[in-house]
Motif scaffolding. Structure first.
Motif, PDB file in Angstrom:
ATOM      1  N   VAL A  15      18.912  24.597  23.560  1.00 49.10           N
ATOM      2  CA  VAL A  15      19.250  25.468  22.433  1.00 49.10           C
ATOM      3  C   VAL A  15      18.262  26.632  22.342  1.00 49.10           C
ATOM      4  N   SER A  16      16.963  26.358  22.596  1.00 52.36           N
ATOM      5  CA  SER A  16      15.937  27.403  22.487  1.00 52.36           C
ATOM      6  C   SER A  16      16.195  28.547  23.449  1.00 52.36           C
ATOM      7  N   GLY A  17      16.629  28.228  24.663  1.00 56.92           N
ATOM      8  CA  GLY A  17      16.905  29.280  25.649  1.00 56.92           C
ATOM      9  C   GLY A  17      17.918  30.262  25.110  1.00 56.92           C
ATOM     10  N   LEU A  18      18.964  29.731  24.511  1.00 55.82           N
ATOM     11  CA  LEU A  18      20.030  30.579  23.955  1.00 55.82           C
ATOM     12  C   LEU A  18      19.507  31.404  22.782  1.00 55.82           C
ATOM     13  N   LEU A  19      18.708  30.760  21.892  1.00 50.62           N
ATOM     14  CA  LEU A  19      18.226  31.455  20.694  1.00 50.62           C
ATOM     15  C   LEU A  19      17.176  32.506  21.036  1.00 50.62           C
ATOM     16  N   LEU A  20      16.325  32.207  22.047  1.00 49.16           N
ATOM     17  CA  LEU A  20      15.283  33.163  22.431  1.00 49.16           C
ATOM     18  C   LEU A  20      15.870  34.374  23.147  1.00 49.16           C
ATOM     19  N   ALA A  21      17.002  34.181  23.806  1.00 48.79           N
ATOM     20  CA  ALA A  21      17.626  35.272  24.557  1.00 48.79           C
ATOM     21  C   ALA A  21      17.912  36.450  23.637  1.00 48.79           C
ATOM     22  N   ASP A  22      18.175  36.139  22.361  1.00 48.95           N
ATOM     23  CA  ASP A  22      18.487  37.165  21.379  1.00 48.95           C
ATOM     24  C   ASP A  22      17.323  38.107  21.113  1.00 48.95           C
TER      25      ASP A  22
END
Lengths: 102, 241
Positions: free
Chosen positions: A23-30
């Motif tokens: 989940v962090s990978g997706l949220l940090l991509a932002d």
């Protein structure tokens, strides 16, 4: 069918750690910019990760693996079919190992 | 993009599952082996179902079998969780590249869909995105197929116990490498890929020799992509000046 509180705790901990990373990978991509250095970096990740997945397996492989890699690559470039390329590679490994007796 | 607008989420879901059929074969081969080894490590059937269902990450689960202990009091709970965390760190890189699939700014609970991301359906979805296709439904279709084939073969392997020796006898251990090699070739966009791929490969080989485990994926992926980005960035600065 049984388990223990300790095993349950370990499995739940592993699951939470794994899901948190995904989940962090997706949220940090932002937070990363869409262009410039960081964007170019993100664009190059998929190919680099795949190359990193494949390279050690080929470097430590013997005759069978190297021959099968060539057959796999050739088959894919000719037919653009992933399953065919994979099957050709597996068949090559199987045959060469049988012939060489490794 | 046009195909994305025309097809329903259901169509996308099944298209994603279909696209993952070839790699599901390699998932199944590893799943069988993991099931066999899990029985040897002393996991109960319930623990197999719980770990494969909740953790759902092959390499981390293989590492866990090494550390497992049948005696609850001797189970290294902390090291098990830390190992899963480290082995799965590379997923940061994978799921970050899936951000364009979500048009909305705030993700909320939808980000939990990343649970179903594996190497296999991630690679298929990124390849589809490169063609202007791909969607969350496509990703989930591949993930559902990978999940089912992983869970099913884990249980079959557990049932077979020690009857199966290693799949390398049938060359099935190469299915993984062959699949990723073909996927890599499919990502070729031009000469700008040579340097990052070579750097990633060499860094991964070096790392696997020095550290072992699955660090080579993380190190190779980061170093290779940084090399590619640096080259691209320098080239664009030369053009500007």
């Amino acid at each position: 069918m049984y388990t223990s509180p300790e095993a349950l705790l370990a499995i739940l901990g592993m699951a939470v750690a794994t899901i948190a990373i995904k989940v962090s990978g997706l949220l940090l991509a932002d937070r990363l910019p869409r262009q410039g250095f960081a964007a170019a970096w993100l664009r190059h990740i998929p190919g680099a990760v795949l190359a990193a997945l494949v390279a050690p397996a080929l470097a430590t492989g013997n005759l069978a693996e190297v021959a099968a890699a060539l057959v796999t690559g050739g088959t894919f470039l000719l037919f653009r079919n992933l399953f065919l390329a994979m099957a050709a590679g597996v068949a090559t490994v199987f045959l060469v190992r049988m012939l060489v007796g490794a | 993009m046009s195909t994305l607008l025309r097809t329903s989420p259901q169509d996308q879901f099944f298209a994603g599952a279909r696209a993952c059929v070839p790699v599901a074969v390699s998932v199944a081969a590893y799943g069988l082996v993991w099931g066999v080894l899990a029985r040897g490590a002393g996991l109960s059937p319930l623990e197999v179902v719980l770990m494969s269902g909740l953790v759902f990450a092959g390499s981390a689960q293989f590492v866990a079998l090494d550390q497992w202990n049948q005696v609850p009091a001797l189970l290294p709970i902390g090291p098990l969780i830390l190992a899963a965390f480290i082995v799965n760190l590379r997923y940061l890189l994978l799921t970050a590249t899936l951000r364009p699939l979500f048009p909305e700014r705030r993700l909320g609970w939808r980000s939990l869909s990343m649970y179903l991301v594996t190497d296999e359906n991630w690679a298929m979805t990124v390849a589809a995105m490169a063609r202007g296709e791909g969607s969350i439904a496509f990703l989930m279709g591949g993930g559902a197929l990978a999940f089912c084939s992983w869970m099913l073969t884990n249980l079959v392997g557990y049932g077979l116990g020690s009857a199966i020796d290693d799949p390398s006898r049938w060359g099935l251990d190469f299915a993984f490498t062959a699949t990723f090699l073909a996927l890599l070739l499919g990502m070729w966009k031009g000469r700008q890929d040579i340097v990052p791929w070579l750097v990633a490969g060499l860094a991964a080989i070096l790392t696997s020799k020095v550290i072992g485990g699955s660090w080579h994926i993380l190190v190779g992926g980061i170093v290779g992509s940084l090399a590619g980005a640096t080259l691209e960035w320098r080239r664009s600065r030369v053009h500007q000046s």
